[in-house]
Motif scaffolding. Structure first.
Motif, PDB file in Angstrom:
ATOM      1  N   LEU A 294       1.017  -1.159  -0.040  1.00 20.54           N
ATOM      2  CA  LEU A 294       0.074  -0.077  -0.015  1.00 20.54           C
ATOM      3  C   LEU A 294       1.050   1.395  -0.042  1.00 20.54           C
ATOM      4  N   SER A 295       1.199   1.685  -1.335  1.00 21.45           N
ATOM      5  CA  SER A 295       2.441   2.468  -1.490  1.00 21.45           C
ATOM      6  C   SER A 295       1.799   3.831  -2.299  1.00 21.45           C
ATOM      7  N   ASN A 296       2.489   4.882  -2.208  1.00 19.83           N
ATOM      8  CA  ASN A 296       2.097   6.062  -3.048  1.00 19.83           C
ATOM      9  C   ASN A 296       2.877   5.595  -4.330  1.00 19.83           C
ATOM     10  N   GLY A 297       3.799   4.712  -4.346  1.00 23.03           N
ATOM     11  CA  GLY A 297       4.529   4.475  -5.637  1.00 23.03           C
ATOM     12  C   GLY A 297       3.450   3.801  -6.748  1.00 23.03           C
ATOM     13  N   ASN A 298       3.783   4.121  -7.898  1.00 25.94           N
ATOM     14  CA  ASN A 298       2.804   3.689  -8.936  1.00 25.94           C
ATOM     15  C   ASN A 298       3.195   2.226  -9.124  1.00 25.94           C
ATOM     16  N   ILE A 299       2.045   1.542  -9.915  1.00 24.82           N
ATOM     17  CA  ILE A 299       2.227   0.035 -10.022  1.00 24.82           C
ATOM     18  C   ILE A 299       3.360  -0.227 -10.875  1.00 24.82           C
ATOM     19  N   GLY A 300       3.748   0.446 -11.900  1.00 24.96           N
ATOM     20  CA  GLY A 300       4.702  -0.032 -12.697  1.00 24.96           C
ATOM     21  C   GLY A 300       6.177   0.090 -11.820  1.00 24.96           C
ATOM     22  N   LEU A 301       6.187   1.023 -11.183  1.00 23.11           N
ATOM     23  CA  LEU A 301       7.395   1.137 -10.291  1.00 23.11           C
ATOM     24  C   LEU A 301       7.575  -0.122  -9.337  1.00 23.11           C
ATOM     25  N   LEU A 302       6.303  -0.241  -8.535  1.00 24.42           N
ATOM     26  CA  LEU A 302       6.411  -1.295  -7.428  1.00 24.42           C
ATOM     27  C   LEU A 302       6.455  -2.599  -8.176  1.00 24.42           C
ATOM     28  N   THR A 303       6.150  -2.917  -9.167  1.00 24.39           N
ATOM     29  CA  THR A 303       6.008  -3.966  -9.819  1.00 24.39           C
ATOM     30  C   THR A 303       7.609  -4.334 -10.341  1.00 24.39           C
ATOM     31  N   ASN A 304       8.287  -3.557 -10.814  1.00 25.13           N
ATOM     32  CA  ASN A 304       9.747  -3.697 -11.357  1.00 25.13           C
ATOM     33  C   ASN A 304      10.557  -3.647  -9.995  1.00 25.13           C
ATOM     34  N   MET A 305      10.295  -2.853  -9.066  1.00 27.07           N
ATOM     35  CA  MET A 305      11.072  -3.045  -7.773  1.00 27.07           C
ATOM     36  C   MET A 305      10.933  -4.556  -7.161  1.00 27.07           C
ATOM     37  N   ALA A 306       9.758  -5.105  -7.310  1.00 26.27           N
ATOM     38  CA  ALA A 306       9.424  -6.420  -6.646  1.00 26.27           C
ATOM     39  C   ALA A 306      10.180  -7.466  -7.594  1.00 26.27           C
ATOM     40  N   LYS A 307      10.219  -7.194  -8.743  1.00 27.02           N
ATOM     41  CA  LYS A 307      10.725  -8.390  -9.727  1.00 27.02           C
ATOM     42  C   LYS A 307      12.246  -8.379  -9.590  1.00 27.02           C
ATOM     43  N   ARG A 308      12.783  -7.062  -9.375  1.00 27.59           N
ATOM     44  CA  ARG A 308      14.333  -7.163  -9.200  1.00 27.59           C
ATOM     45  C   ARG A 308      14.687  -7.628  -7.831  1.00 27.59           C
ATOM     46  N   ALA A 309      13.977  -7.248  -6.961  1.00 27.36           N
ATOM     47  CA  ALA A 309      14.402  -7.454  -5.445  1.00 27.36           C
ATOM     48  C   ALA A 309      13.920  -8.757  -4.936  1.00 27.36           C
ATOM     49  N   GLY A 310      13.127  -9.559  -5.613  1.00 27.72           N
ATOM     50  CA  GLY A 310      12.445 -10.735  -5.160  1.00 27.72           C
ATOM     51  C   GLY A 310      11.534 -10.782  -4.155  1.00 27.72           C
ATOM     52  N   LEU A 311      10.730  -9.473  -3.957  1.00 28.49           N
ATOM     53  CA  LEU A 311       9.664  -9.387  -3.048  1.00 28.49           C
ATOM     54  C   LEU A 311       8.449 -10.018  -3.360  1.00 28.49           C
ATOM     55  N   PRO A 312       8.166 -11.139  -2.488  1.00 35.65           N
ATOM     56  CA  PRO A 312       7.170 -11.973  -2.823  1.00 35.65           C
ATOM     57  C   PRO A 312       5.646 -11.549  -2.707  1.00 35.65           C
ATOM     58  N   TRP A 313       5.311 -10.478  -3.076  1.00 38.04           N
ATOM     59  CA  TRP A 313       3.734 -10.012  -2.887  1.00 38.04           C
ATOM     60  C   TRP A 313       2.685 -10.688  -3.369  1.00 38.04           C
ATOM     61  N   ASP A 314       1.563 -11.076  -2.676  1.00 33.65           N
ATOM     62  CA  ASP A 314       0.513 -11.697  -3.432  1.00 33.65           C
ATOM     63  C   ASP A 314      -0.148 -10.604  -4.212  1.00 33.65           C
ATOM     64  N   CYS A 315      -0.084  -9.354  -4.045  1.00 29.38           N
ATOM     65  CA  CYS A 315      -0.860  -8.427  -4.690  1.00 29.38           C
ATOM     66  C   CYS A 315      -0.208  -7.039  -4.451  1.00 29.38           C
ATOM     67  N   VAL A 316      -0.036  -6.274  -5.617  1.00 26.30           N
ATOM     68  CA  VAL A 316       0.542  -4.831  -5.646  1.00 26.30           C
ATOM     69  C   VAL A 316      -0.584  -3.827  -5.723  1.00 26.30           C
ATOM     70  N   LEU A 317      -0.922  -3.021  -4.482  1.00 28.95           N
ATOM     71  CA  LEU A 317      -1.946  -2.149  -4.480  1.00 28.95           C
ATOM     72  C   LEU A 317      -0.960  -0.794  -4.343  1.00 28.95           C
ATOM     73  N   SER A 318      -1.624   0.248  -4.841  1.00 32.85           N
ATOM     74  CA  SER A 318      -0.821   1.664  -5.011  1.00 32.85           C
ATOM     75  C   SER A 318      -2.031   2.713  -5.023  1.00 32.85           C
ATOM     76  N   ALA A 319      -1.548   3.800  -4.539  1.00 35.70           N
ATOM     77  CA  ALA A 319      -2.298   5.067  -4.690  1.00 35.70           C
ATOM     78  C   ALA A 319      -2.884   5.187  -6.019  1.00 35.70           C
ATOM     79  N   GLU A 320      -2.111   4.519  -7.152  1.00 37.80           N
ATOM     80  CA  GLU A 320      -2.524   4.564  -8.479  1.00 37.80           C
ATOM     81  C   GLU A 320      -4.064   4.052  -8.580  1.00 37.80           C
ATOM     82  N   VAL A 321      -4.060   2.890  -8.023  1.00 37.31           N
ATOM     83  CA  VAL A 321      -5.574   2.232  -8.093  1.00 37.31           C
ATOM     84  C   VAL A 321      -6.740   3.143  -7.422  1.00 37.31           C
ATOM     85  N   PHE A 322      -6.384   3.776  -6.417  1.00 36.81           N
ATOM     86  CA  PHE A 322      -7.417   4.496  -5.723  1.00 36.81           C
ATOM     87  C   PHE A 322      -7.314   6.082  -6.210  1.00 36.81           C
ATOM     88  N   HIS A 323      -6.380   6.401  -7.051  1.00 32.80           N
ATOM     89  CA  HIS A 323      -6.195   7.821  -7.416  1.00 32.80           C
ATOM     90  C   HIS A 323      -6.422   8.757  -6.287  1.00 32.80           C
TER      91      HIS A 323
END
Length: 237
Positions: free
Chosen positions: A126-155
């Motif tokens: 649950l971050s103010n970071g946008n979905i693309g940023l959070l997804t790229n971060m997770a992919k690089r760092a091996g973060l095992p999220w079940d779901c990526v939610l962002s301020a972008e989802v809720f505007h």
């Protein structure tokens, strides 16, 4: 732990990301010094981060329309480059440096801690970071999220209630069944106002070793832990 604040078993752990999950300060220092070794990377990282809240305030006030954090980061970057004698940066260098926020390194406990917490809970950002940023971060760092939610989802940016309550709505749960995990007391306080449980994580070096944070417990939080491994111990994961 504040036992009286935990009447319901949480099902979702929603994580703040910048500072809580990833070490933005050291990572930005690394990135800017890779491009210009002579620059004071620590001062640069702090200046870039200092522009974050004022930039979001421009969106929240209506001065700017809805803007992804990637785009806000670029506005801040362009504004601070001259302060550090970097106004000669090419467009390619600017684009590369702006995506440094996609390449932030996790704190040492994070991947193992998240993996343990995931064994019992659904874990999401649950971050103010946008979905693309959070997804790229997770992919690089091996973060095992079940779901990526962002301020972008809720505007809406945190601490707007739409973000915290939005997590509960996404999973069709009561707010009390969601726990925000964060290293920032203001974020946690806003989540509590919306009925969420809260877990504070100590990140004393978030702003660098030279600027240690006060990580004193706040009894209003449901849990207080040194890191994600300690939180996993407390939550029997």
């Amino acid at each position: 732990m504040n036992k009286s604040a935990q009447p319901v078993h949480a099902k979702i752990l929603a994580f703040d990301v910048f500072g809580t999950v990833v070490d933005w300060h050291s990572s930005i220092v690394r990135e800017v010094q890779a491009l210009r070794p002579a620059v004071d990377g620590k001062a640069f990282a702090l200046a870039w981060r200092a522009g974050y809240r004022p930039a979001m305030a421009r969106v929240m006030s209506g001065e700017l329309g809805w803007t992804r954090i990637d785009d806000l980061h670029r506005l801040i970057l362009d504004s601070i480059l001259p302060q550090f004698g970097l106004d000669d940066f090419s467009e390619a260098d600017r684009q590369h440096l702006n995506t440094a926020w996609h390449r932030l390194d996790p704190w040492p406990d994070v991947v193992a801690g998240l993996t343990r917490l995931k064994s019992r809970y659904t874990i999401c950002t649950l971050s103010n970071g946008n979905i693309g940023l959070l997804t790229n971060m997770a992919k690089r760092a091996g973060l095992p999220w079940d779901c990526v939610l962002s301020a972008e989802v809720f505007h809406a940016y945190k601490p707007d209630p739409a973000t915290y309550l939005g997590v509960a709505k996404v999973f069709d749960l009561a707010p009390a069944q969601v726990m925000l995990v964060a290293a920032h007391q203001d974020d946690l306080a806003a989540a509590r106002e919306c009925g969420l449980q809260t877990a504070y994580i100590e990140r004393p070096a978030e702003f660098g070793a030279a600027r240690p944070k006060d990580v004193s417990p706040d009894p209003a939080n449901t849990w207080h832990a040194k890191d994600f491994l300690a939180l996993a111990d407390q939550l029997d994961c």
